[in-house]
Design a protein around this motif. Sequence first.
Motif, PDB file in Angstrom:
ATOM      1  N   CYS A  75      -8.784  -3.914   9.795  1.00 22.28           N
ATOM      2  CA  CYS A  75      -8.344  -5.301   9.637  1.00 22.28           C
ATOM      3  C   CYS A  75      -7.142  -5.512   8.718  1.00 22.28           C
ATOM      4  CB  CYS A  75      -9.509  -6.157   9.145  1.00 22.28           C
ATOM      5  SG  CYS A  75     -10.257  -5.602   7.613  1.00 22.28           S
ATOM      6  N   ALA A  76      -6.815  -4.574   7.844  1.00 23.09           N
ATOM      7  CA  ALA A  76      -5.677  -4.806   6.932  1.00 23.09           C
ATOM      8  C   ALA A  76      -5.201  -3.481   6.357  1.00 23.09           C
ATOM      9  CB  ALA A  76      -6.085  -5.757   5.802  1.00 23.09           C
ATOM     10  N   ASP A  83      -0.280   2.903   0.660  1.00 22.50           N
ATOM     11  CA  ASP A  83      -1.222   3.724   1.418  1.00 22.50           C
ATOM     12  C   ASP A  83      -2.697   3.332   1.239  1.00 22.50           C
ATOM     13  OD1 ASP A  83      -1.847   5.669   3.236  1.00 22.50           O
ATOM     14  OD2 ASP A  83      -1.582   7.358   1.869  1.00 22.50           O
ATOM     15  N   ILE A  84      -2.998   2.047   1.380  1.00 21.50           N
ATOM     16  CA  ILE A  84      -4.391   1.573   1.318  1.00 21.50           C
ATOM     17  C   ILE A  84      -4.738   0.886   2.632  1.00 21.50           C
ATOM     18  CG2 ILE A  84      -6.045   0.073   0.139  1.00 21.50           C
ATOM     19  CD1 ILE A  84      -4.417   0.314  -2.373  1.00 21.50           C
ATOM     20  N   ALA A  85      -5.966   1.099   3.108  1.00 20.73           N
ATOM     21  CA  ALA A  85      -6.433   0.461   4.336  1.00 20.73           C
ATOM     22  C   ALA A  85      -7.804  -0.160   4.107  1.00 20.73           C
ATOM     23  CB  ALA A  85      -6.507   1.472   5.472  1.00 20.73           C
ATOM     24  N   LEU A  86      -8.069  -1.194   4.887  1.00 26.39           N
ATOM     25  CA  LEU A  86      -9.304  -1.966   4.791  1.00 26.39           C
ATOM     26  C   LEU A  86      -9.954  -2.004   6.166  1.00 26.39           C
ATOM     27  CD1 LEU A  86     -10.674  -3.614   2.488  1.00 26.39           C
ATOM     28  CD2 LEU A  86      -9.458  -5.623   3.360  1.00 26.39           C
ATOM     29  N   SER A 239      -8.806 -14.840   6.551  1.00 29.15           N
ATOM     30  CA  SER A 239      -8.886 -15.529   7.818  1.00 29.15           C
ATOM     31  C   SER A 239      -9.367 -14.636   8.965  1.00 29.15           C
ATOM     32  CB  SER A 239      -7.507 -16.089   8.203  1.00 29.15           C
ATOM     33  OG  SER A 239      -6.561 -15.038   8.315  1.00 29.15           O
ATOM     34  N   THR A 240      -9.511 -13.335   8.698  1.00 26.16           N
ATOM     35  CA  THR A 240      -9.873 -12.414   9.795  1.00 26.16           C
ATOM     36  C   THR A 240     -11.375 -12.420  10.025  1.00 26.16           C
ATOM     37  OG1 THR A 240     -10.105 -10.520   8.311  1.00 26.16           O
ATOM     38  CG2 THR A 240      -7.938 -10.939   9.279  1.00 26.16           C
TER      39      THR A 240
END
Length: 240
Positions: A75-76, A83-86, A239-240
């Motif tokens: 999602c983000a 280099d961070i992901a969610l 908002s996701t």
Amino acid sequence: MNQKLLDNKVHQALTARVKARICEIGNSTGNIIKYEGKVYIVTCRHVADYFFKYDKSYIPLKDGNRIPFNQLKYCAWTNLDLDIALIEVLDKNLIHDYYEVQDFDIIDDFGRYNFSEINLFICGFPEQLSIKEGTTKKIIYFSYGANISNDKPSNVDYIYLNYLKESVTTEGLLTKLPKAPGLSGSFILKAETFKGKQTDIWDPSFAKIIAIQIAWNEKNWLKATNIKHLFELLKNNKST
């Protein structure tokens, strides 16, 4: 009881807490958090990009459960420098342990912060420690008490930690460290040096997450991104 033994007990208690909130994603590391009612896996963007493009498998959890791919939503993410992901876990009933907002501590500038009485820990799954058992792979958990790098100065966005081929563990033993690939996505936690009496109780929740490991120079230091960038992702993801 001497200080080294006290610090060893801190490390043992912290390890138990982290193990309940960590997961293996692809060949690297993820950490489970809860933010404003949603459950996420935090890892590196380069890890998540590969996982969602090529791997597309389930994520195993410590309790023997697994998160199927169809319950994961990428999602983000930040740029590749940070280099961070969610990744959102859609079925929250699959998760029983997670970090929350109070488990984090945002440090404005690592270069100006006084780490003289701070213990730093990195906890993850180095690929070199994985063991093949027939057609399956056993992932070995690894935790390491690190110090601020002597060679690479930390700054506002990144903290650099010593990671030599041979290092001294929190037990005071000389050990050969595994190669760092697989540690990508590992949280860096800080804990103040324990100064209590022998009868005092140190709670592992006292340790706070300050960064996420993203790179290794293959020689003597690890690089980790300031956790403040994770919270920027979380706030922009409402908002996701």
